[in-house]
Design an enzyme around this catalytic site. Structure first.
Site, mmCIF file in Angstrom:
data_model
loop_
_atom_site.group_PDB
_atom_site.id
_atom_site.type_symbol
_atom_site.label_atom_id
_atom_site.label_comp_id
_atom_site.label_asym_id
_atom_site.label_seq_id
_atom_site.Cartn_x
_atom_site.Cartn_y
_atom_site.Cartn_z
ATOM 1 N N ASP A 84 2.792 0.748 3.052
ATOM 2 C CA ASP A 84 2.256 0.683 4.415
ATOM 3 C C ASP A 84 2.535 1.982 5.167
ATOM 4 O OD1 ASP A 84 1.545 -2.008 3.903
ATOM 5 O OD2 ASP A 84 3.557 -2.659 4.462
ATOM 6 N N ASN A 100 -4.331 -4.140 -1.605
ATOM 7 C CA ASN A 100 -3.047 -4.847 -1.524
ATOM 8 C C ASN A 100 -3.076 -6.180 -2.269
ATOM 9 O OD1 ASN A 100 -0.441 -4.546 -0.668
ATOM 10 N ND2 ASN A 100 -0.915 -4.609 1.521
#
Length: 337
Positions: free
Chosen positions: A279, A167
């Site tokens: 996510d 990320n």
């Protein structure tokens, strides 16, 4: 129910209406969200006993965070209270050929001041099956790099399966800073969400030959990462073809035991809200691994979960695992009676 722990910053998101610039907006839509919190919400809707670890201010926004998490069934016993502000970010919603744009306002947030001493990891990881963390957390401060490292070490001491999503956010730190932090964290990771650019710019892998296909290149990178970090048992990412801010094609991948499994392609058009799509995908992969689904079933479930997330506003995916399986089986656009 299996116990799942996630740790990270949850923020207040303020979004423009589609077709409106942030500089001209006179009203904004309000949501709560953050990478690890979003994964936790998804897994809670999939039926797991999810605990979110973070630090929030003792003010109405902190209370809003608690109520948001609790409304999705996420436990808040491990939330630390302190500091003066909740991190905020502004989303200028993309449309057509204009991409979405994020403006952060998160410096000096309560979470950025979280200390290892404020967390009882022995209690947090007691009877836990999974711990999930992302690279956003160590990007926020040196003290959070320590929190992230000790959290992963403690999770492994307790026999907990660990998950890490790279990320990378260029607005938070440099490639070099991220690479140094990741080198200390990855030896304690079982599941890693990373892609081609992460392999090249953060993990120092040489570029794959241009003659290889997209899938073959990903296998090349994953095998190289596995050589450096043999402890990583699963690697996963998505292929996203962006036609416009409102139209994307999405495929999921999962690398297990030297083989790459790829989902079917989801043509998502129009996109209601792309934020949190990654996510939702990560939560889908984690669900498949926790439930010991086959690798192909796991990646197909994860891609379907992510595609569904793109159809609702806010950071969080609120579909149950039954709804995701039903969508994956029936396809899009059909009326469910």
């Amino acid at each position: 129910m299996k116990k799942v722990v996630t740790l990270g910053e949850i923020m207040l998101r303020l979004s423009t209406q589609a077709g409106e610039r942030l500089s001209q907006a006179n009203q904004l839509m309000m949501h709560y969200g953050g990478g690890e919190a979003n994964v936790g919400v998804s897994l809670s809707h999939f039926g797991y006993d999810v605990y979110f670890v973070s630090k929030i201010p003792n003010n109405p926004l902190g209370l809003g965070v608690k109520r948001h998490l609790q409304s999705h069934g996420v436990h808040t016993e491990y939330l630390v209270t302190g500091g003066e502000r909740l991190g905020t970010y502004y989303l200028e919603t993309g449309i057509g050929e204009r991409s979405a744009k994020v403006t952060y306002d998160r410096k000096y947030s309560s979470f950025s001041k979280l200390l290892v001493e404020e967390l009882d990891f022995d209690e947090i990881f007691k009877d836990a099956a999974l711990f999930h963390l992302s690279g956003i957390t160590p990007a926020l401060s040196a003290r959070l790099q320590e929190v992230a490292l000790i959290a992963l070490q403690k999770a492994k001491e307790h026999g907990v399966m660990t998950s890490f999503d790279c990320n990378y956010r260029a607005s938070l730190w440099s490639h070099q800073e991220a690479a140094e932090a990741f080198q200390s964290l990855l030896p304690y990771v079982d599941i890693c969400f990373c892609g081609e650019l992460d392999a090249i710019y953060l993990l120092g892998i040489e570029q794959a030959p241009d003659t290889l296909t997209r899938e073959e290149k990903l296998v090349f990178y994953y095998k190289k990462i596995k050589e450096i970090y043999p402890n990583i048992h699963y690697m996963s990412s998505t292929f996203r073809d962006v036609h416009s801010a409102s139209s994307n094609d999405l495929q999921g991948t999962l690398f297990v035991d030297g083989s790459l499994y790829v989902s079917e392609k989801h043509a998502i058009n129009p996109i209601a809200d792309r934020v949190g799509g990654g996510d939702a995908f990560a939560a889908g992969i984690l669900y498949g691994l926790l439930e010991t689904l086959s690798p192909q079933s796991s990646v197909s479930f994860a891609a379907a979960a992510s595609a569904l997330k793109h159809t609702i506003y806010g950071d969080c995916n609120t579909f149950t695992f039954e709804e995701v399986f039903q969508f994956a089986e029936n396809g899009s656009g059909k009326i469910l009676r």
